[in-house]
Design an enzyme around this catalytic site. Structure first.
Site, PDB file in Angstrom:
ATOM      1  N   CYS A   1       0.758  -1.316   0.249  1.00 16.58           N
ATOM      2  CA  CYS A   1       0.116   0.053   0.098  1.00 16.58           C
ATOM      3  C   CYS A   1       0.693   1.067  -0.108  1.00 16.58           C
ATOM      4  CB  CYS A   1      -0.893  -0.072   1.411  1.00 16.58           C
ATOM      5  SG  CYS A   1      -1.738  -1.428   1.232  1.00 16.58           S
TER       6      CYS A   1
ATOM      7  N   HIS B   1      -2.605   7.207   3.899  1.00 13.24           N
ATOM      8  CA  HIS B   1      -3.267   6.025   3.238  1.00 13.24           C
ATOM      9  C   HIS B   1      -4.564   5.773   3.904  1.00 13.24           C
ATOM     10  CE1 HIS B   1      -3.894   2.106   1.590  1.00 13.24           C
ATOM     11  NE2 HIS B   1      -3.443   1.403   2.795  1.00 13.24           N
TER      12      HIS B   1
ATOM     13  N   ASN C   1     -10.274   0.627   1.663  1.00 11.72           N
ATOM     14  CA  ASN C   1      -9.003   0.800   1.350  1.00 11.72           C
ATOM     15  C   ASN C   1      -8.454  -0.032   0.127  1.00 11.72           C
ATOM     16  OD1 ASN C   1      -6.186  -0.156   1.215  1.00 11.72           O
ATOM     17  ND2 ASN C   1      -5.982  -1.048   3.343  1.00 11.72           N
TER      18      ASN C   1
HETATM   19  N1  ACO Z   1     -18.023  -7.294  11.653  1.00 15.64           N
HETATM   20  C1  ACO Z   1     -18.441  -7.495  12.966  1.00 15.64           C
HETATM   21  N2  ACO Z   1     -17.306  -7.888  13.849  1.00 15.64           N
HETATM   22  C2  ACO Z   1     -16.299  -8.157  13.449  1.00 15.64           C
HETATM   23  C3  ACO Z   1     -15.745  -7.868  12.142  1.00 15.64           C
HETATM   24  C4  ACO Z   1     -16.767  -7.500  11.262  1.00 15.64           C
HETATM   25  N3  ACO Z   1     -16.413  -7.154  10.031  1.00 15.64           N
HETATM   26  N4  ACO Z   1     -14.553  -8.196  12.253  1.00 15.64           N
HETATM   27  C5  ACO Z   1     -13.954  -8.441  13.299  1.00 15.64           C
HETATM   28  N5  ACO Z   1     -15.089  -8.628  13.946  1.00 15.64           N
HETATM   29  C6  ACO Z   1     -15.077  -8.641  15.339  1.00 15.64           C
HETATM   30  C7  ACO Z   1     -13.835  -9.867  15.827  1.00 15.64           C
HETATM   31  O1  ACO Z   1     -14.192 -11.082  15.514  1.00 15.64           O
HETATM   32  C8  ACO Z   1     -13.770  -9.765  17.406  1.00 15.64           C
HETATM   33  O2  ACO Z   1     -14.761 -10.476  18.180  1.00 15.64           O
HETATM   34  P1  ACO Z   1     -14.659 -11.123  19.557  1.00 15.64           P
HETATM   35  O3  ACO Z   1     -14.153  -9.755  20.381  1.00 15.64           O
HETATM   36  O4  ACO Z   1     -15.970 -11.638  19.705  1.00 15.64           O
HETATM   37  O5  ACO Z   1     -13.381 -11.759  19.166  1.00 15.64           O
HETATM   38  C9  ACO Z   1     -14.116  -8.009  17.431  1.00 15.64           C
HETATM   39  O6  ACO Z   1     -14.865  -7.573  16.574  1.00 15.64           O
HETATM   40  C10 ACO Z   1     -13.071  -7.108  17.814  1.00 15.64           C
HETATM   41  O7  ACO Z   1     -12.013  -7.343  16.688  1.00 15.64           O
HETATM   42  P2  ACO Z   1     -10.678  -6.767  16.695  1.00 15.64           P
HETATM   43  O8  ACO Z   1      -9.845  -7.357  15.393  1.00 15.64           O
HETATM   44  O9  ACO Z   1     -10.056  -6.694  18.033  1.00 15.64           O
HETATM   45  O10 ACO Z   1     -11.404  -5.068  16.196  1.00 15.64           O
HETATM   46  P3  ACO Z   1     -10.535  -3.773  15.980  1.00 15.64           P
HETATM   47  O11 ACO Z   1     -11.117  -2.838  16.839  1.00 15.64           O
HETATM   48  O12 ACO Z   1      -9.117  -4.154  15.833  1.00 15.64           O
HETATM   49  O13 ACO Z   1     -10.814  -3.582  14.303  1.00 15.64           O
HETATM   50  C11 ACO Z   1      -9.624  -3.724  12.223  1.00 15.64           C
HETATM   51  C12 ACO Z   1     -10.325  -4.530  13.365  1.00 15.64           C
HETATM   52  C13 ACO Z   1     -10.678  -2.797  11.672  1.00 15.64           C
HETATM   53  C14 ACO Z   1      -9.341  -4.779  11.278  1.00 15.64           C
HETATM   54  C15 ACO Z   1      -8.541  -2.966  12.802  1.00 15.64           C
HETATM   55  O14 ACO Z   1      -7.907  -3.819  13.726  1.00 15.64           O
HETATM   56  C16 ACO Z   1      -7.714  -2.249  11.858  1.00 15.64           C
HETATM   57  O15 ACO Z   1      -8.176  -1.437  11.002  1.00 15.64           O
HETATM   58  N6  ACO Z   1      -6.545  -2.686  11.616  1.00 15.64           N
HETATM   59  C17 ACO Z   1      -5.591  -2.140  10.593  1.00 15.64           C
HETATM   60  C18 ACO Z   1      -5.980  -3.012   9.332  1.00 15.64           C
HETATM   61  C19 ACO Z   1      -5.226  -2.358   7.970  1.00 15.64           C
HETATM   62  O16 ACO Z   1      -4.774  -1.266   8.356  1.00 15.64           O
HETATM   63  N7  ACO Z   1      -5.121  -3.268   6.928  1.00 15.64           N
HETATM   64  C20 ACO Z   1      -4.553  -3.033   5.977  1.00 15.64           C
HETATM   65  C21 ACO Z   1      -2.861  -2.504   6.179  1.00 15.64           C
HETATM   66  S1  ACO Z   1      -2.064  -2.559   4.721  1.00 15.64           S
HETATM   67  C22 ACO Z   1      -2.857  -2.459   3.741  1.00 15.64           C
HETATM   68  O17 ACO Z   1      -3.667  -1.464   3.263  1.00 15.64           O
HETATM   69  C23 ACO Z   1      -3.080  -3.775   2.280  1.00 15.64           C
END
Ligand code: ACO
Length: 319
Positions: free
Chosen positions: A108, A243, A273
């Site tokens: 990215c 980004h 994204n």
């Molecule tokens: N809908 C509902 N619930 C969900 C979903 C969804 N789509 N996805 C995950 N959950 C649940 C999980 O299962 C978890 O449930 P649990 O507590 O019962 O285990 C809960 O939500 C919390 O999950 P987390 O992973 O802790 O959620 P978080 O607040 O960290 O958000 C996210 C997740 C959005 C992926 C975040 O961590 C993030 O944005 N990280 C960076 C991702 C990123 O930037 N990726 C790309 C980078 S490089 C590139 O661009 C290719």
């Protein structure tokens, strides 16, 4: 080096959070509050190379030059249907360019890496007067569409910029460190009669919270370096274009720099994204809706799998 033209192209299919919740255990409320995404444009019938060519043609038109005037063509891409030839070679023919071209994969962060390389080319190659950078991505083809923690995050798209000689590019900071585990996808290769090791492929694997922390840390470090090393203050920067991966990542970086929200324009709400295309898509929107004014100072910053990250500081002189 100056940016003299921008362009973009999106796939026609709009997929809202509500549409995803029909086949995934997710909700508009979860996706909106955790990511800032409301909808994304997804490839359905289109080919990525068609979107890529459209984005390039829009950027060339904005720059007022033809594809024949391009002296070098760099394409940032993580995945597309062709393994070979490169996407740049395919698109070069579609737009009618004749210059040398190559693809780069810095995930990215590819747009920042491409800008840095282009800046070096202007310095070292006397014959180069115009460079075209294309970022064309279909990350939705990397995801498992039963895995709610990844597929809801991404969208597809392409964007391009045309560069010419000039003094607008002030400086850049690139950083890469090998850290595969938090974000990767493995592709299975063709079998040969001689392969004895176990091999497998699969969809994108992401440890969201780890990526979140790495993204904030690396981006802040790049931004601090590029601003401070070039003798600027954070207040002197008019816009920080980051980004578009998660609105909470953008907001955490903004708060750490103690800057106003208006300085961090974003469009993740509409597109999700789009990998390396996310920054030039945002840049094109801000160029076309006349948010950017000649004389503005801009920071661009991105991070991606690898782990790669980079930021650059530039003046915007386009009218
Ligand atoms: N809908 C509902 N619930 C969900 C979903 C969804 N789509 N996805 C995950 N959950 C649940 C999980 O299962 C978890 O449930 P649990 O507590 O019962 O285990 C809960 O939500 C919390 O999950 P987390 O992973 O802790 O959620 P978080 O607040 O960290 O958000 C996210 C997740 C959005 C992926 C975040 O961590 C993030 O944005 N990280 C960076 C991702 C990123 O930037 N990726 C790309 C980078 S490089 C590139 O661009 C290719």
């Amino acid at each position: 080096m100056n940016i003299i033209g921008t362009g973009r192209a999106h796939p026609s299919l709009t997929v809202t959070n509500e549409m995803l919740s029909r086949f995934l255990d997710t909700s508009d409320e979860w996706i909106t509050t955790r990511t800032g995404i409301k909808q994304r444009q997804l490839i359905s019938h289109e080919k990525l190379e068609d979107l890529a060519a459209e984005a390039c043609n829009n950027a060339l038109e904005d720059a007022g030059i033809s594809a024949k005037d391009i002296d070098f063509f760099i394409c940032s891409n993580v995945v597309n249907e062709y393994i070979t030839p490169s996407l740049s070679c395919i698109v070069q023919g579609m737009i009618g360019a004749t210059c040398a071209c190559f693809d780069l994969n810095s995930a990215c962060a590819g747009f920042i890496y491409a800008l840095d390389i282009a800046n070096s080319f202007f310095k070292t190659k006397k014959e180069v007067n115009h460079i075209l950078i294309l970022c064309a991505e279909e990350p939705t083809r990397m995801c498992d569409w039963q895995e709610r923690s990844t597929c809801v995050l991404f969208g597809d798209g392409a964007a391009a910029v045309v560069l010419s000689r000039g003094d607008d590019f002030i400086g850049s900071s690139l950083s890469s460190f090998s850290c595969v585990e938090p974000l990767y996808q493995i592709r299975e290769l063709e079998k040969t009669p001689f392969i004895t090791k176990e091999e497998f492929g699969g969809p994108l694997v992401m440890k969201g919270q780890e990526v979140f922390k790495l993204a904030v840390k690396s981006s802040l470090s790049d931004i601090r370096k590029v601003v401070e090393d070039n003798g600027y203050t954070y207040d002197e920067v008019d816009y920080y274009l980051l980004h578009q991966a998660n609105i909470r990542i953008i907001d955490t970086i903004r708060r750490s720099l103690d800057q106003d929200e208006v300085k961090f324009p974003h469009n993740i709400r509409h597109y999700g994204n789009t990998s390396s295309a996310s920054l030039p898509i945002l840049l094109d929107e801000l160029n076309r809706n006349q948010t950017l004014n000649s004389g503005d100072t801009i920071v661009l910053s991105a991070f991606g799998a690898g782990f790669t990250s980079g930021a650059c500081l530039l003046n915007w002189s386009k009218q």
